[in-house]
Design a protein around this motif. Sequence first.
Motif, PDB file in Angstrom:
ATOM      1  N   LYS A  69      15.522  66.994 -26.628  1.00  0.00           N
ATOM      2  CA  LYS A  69      15.884  66.469 -25.313  1.00  0.00           C
ATOM      3  C   LYS A  69      16.803  65.255 -25.441  1.00  0.00           C
ATOM      4  O   LYS A  69      17.781  65.117 -24.696  1.00  0.00           O
ATOM      5  CB  LYS A  69      14.626  66.093 -24.537  1.00  0.00           C
ATOM      6  CG  LYS A  69      14.898  65.528 -23.156  1.00  0.00           C
ATOM      7  CD  LYS A  69      13.599  65.165 -22.444  1.00  0.00           C
ATOM      8  CE  LYS A  69      13.890  64.567 -21.072  1.00  0.00           C
ATOM      9  NZ  LYS A  69      12.624  64.180 -20.369  1.00  0.00           N
ATOM     10  N   ILE A  70      16.475  64.381 -26.394  1.00  0.00           N
ATOM     11  CA  ILE A  70      17.264  63.154 -26.557  1.00  0.00           C
ATOM     12  C   ILE A  70      18.651  63.456 -27.112  1.00  0.00           C
ATOM     13  O   ILE A  70      19.644  62.820 -26.726  1.00  0.00           O
ATOM     14  CB  ILE A  70      16.521  62.163 -27.471  1.00  0.00           C
ATOM     15  CG1 ILE A  70      15.252  61.651 -26.783  1.00  0.00           C
ATOM     16  CG2 ILE A  70      17.412  60.981 -27.840  1.00  0.00           C
ATOM     17  CD1 ILE A  70      14.424  60.737 -27.641  1.00  0.00           C
ATOM     18  N   THR A  71      18.741  64.432 -27.997  1.00  0.00           N
ATOM     19  CA  THR A  71      20.001  64.727 -28.681  1.00  0.00           C
ATOM     20  C   THR A  71      20.816  65.814 -27.988  1.00  0.00           C
ATOM     21  O   THR A  71      21.797  66.301 -28.561  1.00  0.00           O
ATOM     22  CB  THR A  71      19.734  65.144 -30.135  1.00  0.00           C
ATOM     23  OG1 THR A  71      18.831  66.272 -30.141  1.00  0.00           O
ATOM     24  CG2 THR A  71      19.137  64.010 -30.924  1.00  0.00           C
ATOM     25  N   ILE A  80      16.047  52.312 -28.774  1.00  0.00           N
ATOM     26  CA  ILE A  80      14.925  52.842 -29.536  1.00  0.00           C
ATOM     27  C   ILE A  80      15.074  54.328 -29.812  1.00  0.00           C
ATOM     28  O   ILE A  80      14.525  54.854 -30.784  1.00  0.00           O
ATOM     29  CB  ILE A  80      13.601  52.559 -28.781  1.00  0.00           C
ATOM     30  CG1 ILE A  80      12.399  52.735 -29.705  1.00  0.00           C
ATOM     31  CG2 ILE A  80      13.487  53.410 -27.531  1.00  0.00           C
ATOM     32  CD1 ILE A  80      11.093  52.280 -29.067  1.00  0.00           C
ATOM     33  N   GLU A  81      15.836  55.021 -28.975  1.00  0.00           N
ATOM     34  CA  GLU A  81      16.067  56.446 -29.196  1.00  0.00           C
ATOM     35  C   GLU A  81      16.818  56.675 -30.505  1.00  0.00           C
ATOM     36  O   GLU A  81      16.547  57.642 -31.219  1.00  0.00           O
ATOM     37  CB  GLU A  81      16.854  57.036 -28.028  1.00  0.00           C
ATOM     38  CG  GLU A  81      16.114  56.997 -26.705  1.00  0.00           C
ATOM     39  CD  GLU A  81      16.971  57.456 -25.536  1.00  0.00           C
ATOM     40  OE1 GLU A  81      16.392  57.892 -24.527  1.00  0.00           O
ATOM     41  OE2 GLU A  81      18.207  57.367 -25.644  1.00  0.00           O
ATOM     42  N   LYS A  82      17.764  55.810 -30.826  1.00  0.00           N
ATOM     43  CA  LYS A  82      18.509  55.938 -32.081  1.00  0.00           C
ATOM     44  C   LYS A  82      17.587  55.762 -33.283  1.00  0.00           C
ATOM     45  O   LYS A  82      17.747  56.441 -34.302  1.00  0.00           O
ATOM     46  CB  LYS A  82      19.629  54.901 -32.126  1.00  0.00           C
ATOM     47  CG  LYS A  82      20.745  55.141 -31.121  1.00  0.00           C
ATOM     48  CD  LYS A  82      21.853  54.104 -31.281  1.00  0.00           C
ATOM     49  CE  LYS A  82      22.995  54.351 -30.308  1.00  0.00           C
ATOM     50  NZ  LYS A  82      24.071  53.346 -30.441  1.00  0.00           N
ATOM     51  N   ILE A  83      16.635  54.844 -33.157  1.00  0.00           N
ATOM     52  CA  ILE A  83      15.679  54.624 -34.250  1.00  0.00           C
ATOM     53  C   ILE A  83      14.824  55.871 -34.450  1.00  0.00           C
ATOM     54  O   ILE A  83      14.572  56.307 -35.579  1.00  0.00           O
ATOM     55  CB  ILE A  83      14.805  53.402 -33.945  1.00  0.00           C
ATOM     56  CG1 ILE A  83      15.686  52.153 -33.800  1.00  0.00           C
ATOM     57  CG2 ILE A  83      13.759  53.194 -35.040  1.00  0.00           C
ATOM     58  CD1 ILE A  83      14.923  50.918 -33.350  1.00  0.00           C
ATOM     59  N   ALA A  86      16.916  58.683 -36.042  1.00  0.00           N
ATOM     60  CA  ALA A  86      17.153  58.440 -37.470  1.00  0.00           C
ATOM     61  C   ALA A  86      15.927  58.799 -38.299  1.00  0.00           C
ATOM     62  O   ALA A  86      16.039  59.454 -39.341  1.00  0.00           O
ATOM     63  CB  ALA A  86      17.536  56.973 -37.689  1.00  0.00           C
ATOM     64  N   GLY A  87      14.749  58.387 -37.825  1.00  0.00           N
ATOM     65  CA  GLY A  87      13.532  58.671 -38.570  1.00  0.00           C
ATOM     66  C   GLY A  87      13.158  60.141 -38.547  1.00  0.00           C
ATOM     67  O   GLY A  87      12.813  60.725 -39.585  1.00  0.00           O
ATOM     68  N   TYR A  88      13.222  60.751 -37.386  1.00  0.00           N
ATOM     69  CA  TYR A  88      12.820  62.158 -37.257  1.00  0.00           C
ATOM     70  C   TYR A  88      13.781  63.069 -38.012  1.00  0.00           C
ATOM     71  O   TYR A  88      13.362  64.025 -38.678  1.00  0.00           O
ATOM     72  CB  TYR A  88      12.777  62.544 -35.783  1.00  0.00           C
ATOM     73  CG  TYR A  88      12.214  63.934 -35.554  1.00  0.00           C
ATOM     74  CD1 TYR A  88      10.841  64.134 -35.434  1.00  0.00           C
ATOM     75  CD2 TYR A  88      13.052  65.044 -35.462  1.00  0.00           C
ATOM     76  CE1 TYR A  88      10.318  65.408 -35.232  1.00  0.00           C
ATOM     77  CE2 TYR A  88      12.544  66.312 -35.263  1.00  0.00           C
ATOM     78  CZ  TYR A  88      11.182  66.493 -35.147  1.00  0.00           C
ATOM     79  OH  TYR A  88      10.662  67.742 -34.946  1.00  0.00           O
ATOM     80  N   LYS A  89      15.076  62.779 -37.915  1.00  0.00           N
ATOM     81  CA  LYS A  89      16.074  63.605 -38.593  1.00  0.00           C
ATOM     82  C   LYS A  89      15.913  63.540 -40.103  1.00  0.00           C
ATOM     83  O   LYS A  89      15.968  64.562 -40.793  1.00  0.00           O
ATOM     84  CB  LYS A  89      17.469  63.139 -38.184  1.00  0.00           C
ATOM     85  CG  LYS A  89      18.598  64.006 -38.696  1.00  0.00           C
ATOM     86  CD  LYS A  89      19.936  63.511 -38.149  1.00  0.00           C
ATOM     87  CE  LYS A  89      21.086  64.388 -38.621  1.00  0.00           C
ATOM     88  NZ  LYS A  89      22.392  63.900 -38.086  1.00  0.00           N
TER      89      LYS A  89
END
Length: 224
Positions: A69-71, A80-83, A86-89
């Motif tokens: 959804k975010i991407t 915070i979405e970028k953080i 980065a972590g999930y990817k």
Amino acid sequence: MNNDLSIFYLISQASLVVQLVMLILLVASVMSWTFIFAKRKELAATFQVTEQFEQAFWSGGDLSELYAKITEEGREVEGIEKIFIAGYKEFSRMHKVVSMPASDKVENAQRAMRIELSRELDRLDESLPFLATIGSTSPYVGLFGTVWGIMNSFRSLSTAKQATLAQVAPGIAEALVATAIGLFAAIPAVVAYNRFSTRVDRLAGRYEIFVDEFVVLLQRQAHS
């Protein structure tokens, strides 16, 4: 002698150096207010994004759906979405490596989030040094203009046969306008800097907490 002691008259009658000082301070004040309004809007939007993301993150939904959804294409990713991305990817990429220990997968994801967190804090800190500079230097620049104007006033008195208050008052008044403009530029900048620094620190704290909590979730997934 002209008895007009209005601000505009005093500025127009000031010496070239004092007028230049006033112009510099006015430009600094305009730039300061521009940064203040822009940073206020930016931080308000960042807090809003953080609130919305945390509600979605802790709603118990699937993290892969949240990531999708975010991407999704055409959507602007912020704060915070970028953080999270980065972590999930990074975790998803490392999770496909079967031979890699679970702890290393989580550590790589945490490192990716820390890097993105530092970038976000650097972005939030933009323009704050400028406000700090305006707040700390403007009074001294204004004081320089005041001292210069008073020096000129007393220099002109040295050639006068009889020195009176009426002769020296306009010169001193126009010189003091420089200090007033310096304070006018400095006070809002200092107040805004303190306010924004506090809000950035609050965001940094929330980002740090999120990274730690997300790492715990990733550890559970890595060992499941």
